[in-house]
Scaffold this motif. Structure first.
Motif, short mmCIF file in Angstrom:
data_model
loop_
_atom_site.label_atom_id
_atom_site.label_comp_id
_atom_site.label_asym_id
_atom_site.label_seq_id
_atom_site.Cartn_x
_atom_site.Cartn_y
_atom_site.Cartn_z
N VAL A 44 0.84 -1.21 0.00
CA VAL A 44 0.00 0.00 0.00
C VAL A 44 0.87 1.25 0.00
CG1 VAL A 44 -1.64 1.36 1.35
CG2 VAL A 44 -2.00 -1.10 1.06
N VAL A 45 1.89 1.27 0.83
CA VAL A 45 2.79 2.42 0.90
C VAL A 45 3.46 2.66 -0.45
CG1 VAL A 45 4.94 3.29 1.92
CG2 VAL A 45 3.17 2.31 3.38
N HIS A 46 3.92 1.61 -1.09
CA HIS A 46 4.58 1.77 -2.39
C HIS A 46 3.60 2.29 -3.45
CE1 HIS A 46 8.08 -1.17 -1.35
NE2 HIS A 46 8.24 0.03 -0.84
N MET A 47 2.34 1.84 -3.39
CA MET A 47 1.34 2.33 -4.34
C MET A 47 1.03 3.80 -4.09
SD MET A 47 -1.29 -0.93 -4.47
CE MET A 47 -2.48 -0.02 -5.45
N ALA B 144 1.83 7.18 -6.57
CA ALA B 144 0.81 8.17 -6.96
C ALA B 144 1.25 9.58 -6.58
CB ALA B 144 -0.52 7.83 -6.30
N LEU B 145 1.81 9.73 -5.38
CA LEU B 145 2.25 11.06 -4.95
C LEU B 145 3.46 11.53 -5.75
CD1 LEU B 145 0.30 10.46 -2.53
CD2 LEU B 145 1.87 11.84 -1.14
N ARG B 146 4.38 10.61 -6.05
CA ARG B 146 5.53 10.98 -6.89
C ARG B 146 5.06 11.53 -8.23
NH1 ARG B 146 7.51 5.83 -5.86
NH2 ARG B 146 8.97 5.76 -4.10
N ARG B 147 4.10 10.83 -8.83
CA ARG B 147 3.57 11.25 -10.12
C ARG B 147 2.97 12.64 -10.03
NH1 ARG B 147 -0.96 7.92 -10.62
NH2 ARG B 147 -1.99 9.60 -9.48
N ASP B 148 2.17 12.89 -9.00
CA ASP B 148 1.48 14.17 -8.91
C ASP B 148 2.43 15.31 -8.52
OD1 ASP B 148 -0.82 13.00 -9.72
OD2 ASP B 148 -1.82 13.02 -7.77
N ILE B 149 3.47 15.00 -7.76
CA ILE B 149 4.51 16.01 -7.49
C ILE B 149 5.24 16.32 -8.78
CG2 ILE B 149 6.72 16.40 -6.34
CD1 ILE B 149 5.58 14.79 -3.94
N SER B 150 5.57 15.30 -9.55
CA SER B 150 6.33 15.49 -10.78
C SER B 150 5.55 16.28 -11.82
CB SER B 150 6.72 14.12 -11.37
OG SER B 150 7.53 13.41 -10.47
N PHE B 151 4.24 16.05 -11.91
CA PHE B 151 3.42 16.74 -12.91
C PHE B 151 2.87 18.08 -12.39
CE2 PHE B 151 3.44 12.67 -15.06
CZ PHE B 151 3.38 13.03 -16.39
N GLY B 152 3.22 18.44 -11.16
CA GLY B 152 2.79 19.73 -10.64
C GLY B 152 1.37 19.76 -10.11
N THR B 153 0.73 18.58 -9.98
CA THR B 153 -0.59 18.54 -9.36
C THR B 153 -0.48 18.90 -7.88
OG1 THR B 153 -1.22 16.81 -10.91
CG2 THR B 153 -2.63 17.09 -8.98
N LEU B 154 0.57 18.40 -7.25
CA LEU B 154 0.95 18.84 -5.91
C LEU B 154 2.11 19.82 -6.09
CD1 LEU B 154 0.85 15.40 -4.05
CD2 LEU B 154 -0.85 17.23 -3.93
N LEU B 155 1.90 21.06 -5.69
CA LEU B 155 2.81 22.15 -6.03
C LEU B 155 3.99 22.24 -5.08
CD1 LEU B 155 0.12 24.86 -6.81
CD2 LEU B 155 1.48 23.57 -8.47
N PRO B 156 5.13 22.80 -5.53
CA PRO B 156 6.25 23.03 -4.62
C PRO B 156 5.82 23.84 -3.41
CG PRO B 156 6.91 23.41 -6.89
CD PRO B 156 5.42 23.19 -6.91
#
Length: 222
Positions: free
Chosen positions: A12-15, A19-31
């Motif tokens: 679960v943690v890896h999944m 998901a969070l890595r992807r959204d950080i990378s695409f800027g969905t979760l902002l700096p």
């Protein structure tokens, strides 16, 4: 029984981390965005414990920071951050590539050729259709190529450091893609030259070209 539960929790943690890595990378979760556990659970799922463990994992990778108030936020993405990541990636990958050139066998050379072929196809696809799916596939092809170049170094710590800083550079690489700041023709020529230098075991040329590749992948041409 407890072993199976621990294995499920780890999955679960890896999944969640993916998901969070992807959204950080695409800027969905902002700096610098604050990351509140309950809000993240509502968005991504998981328990309080699994989400906290996910954030601790991403903190260890440098994508998330723990604040003094015992909370979390997305790591900043400034020009200084980019310069620092770029410097570290260049040094790590040059050391690891030099070792791979000394230790790598013919099978490694074949994997390098295959990874470069996969990257060429992914770059052609994203250049013609620059949507999020193609961008993600391209980013994974970049990761596979970079990882294959150094996989024969026989240093698990260098490989781990490379993976960590590659992930930290994703936001900058994907932003440059979205802004149209990548010269795909120049990239293809440079990657081909890098593979040729590796096959010829020309260390000076290979190290110069890998530095050029990393720099061009993360900075806008002046």
């Amino acid at each position: 029984m407890f072993g199976r539960k621990q294995e499920d929790d780890t999955t679960v943690v890896h999944m969640l981390a993916s998901a969070l890595r992807r959204d950080i990378s695409f800027g969905t979760l902002l700096p610098d965005q604050k990351l509140k556990i309950e809000a993240l659970r509502q968005r991504y799922g998981g328990s309080n414990h699994s989400m906290r463990e996910t954030l601790r994992l991403l903190t260890a990778e440098g994508l998330v920071e723990a604040t003094a108030q015992r909370g979390f936020r997305v790591t900043s993405a400034t020009e200084d951050d980019l310069r620092d990541i770029l410097m570290v990636r260049v040094e790590i990958e040059k050391i690891a590539l030099a070792l791979s050139l000394k230790l790598g066998d013919v099978a490694w050379e074949g994997r390098v050729i295959a990874a470069q072929h996969g990257l060429t196809k992914a770059e052609a696809a994203v250049a013609s259709t620059p949507d999020d799916l193609k961008a993600l596939e391209w980013d994974e092809a970049c990761r596979a190529f970079a990882a294959t170049l150094i996989e024969a170094c026989e240093s698990p710590r260098l490989i781990d450091l490379h993976a960590r800083f590659f992930d930290q550079s994703r936001r900058f690489r994907l932003a440059l893609l979205r802004e149209g700041g990548l010269d795909f023709a120049a990239r293809k020529a440079r990657q081909r030259a890098l593979v040729d230098a590796i096959l010829e075991r020309d260390e000076p040329a290979a190290l110069r070209l890998i530095e050029d590749e990393i720099t061009a992948e993360l900075t806008t041409p002046r």
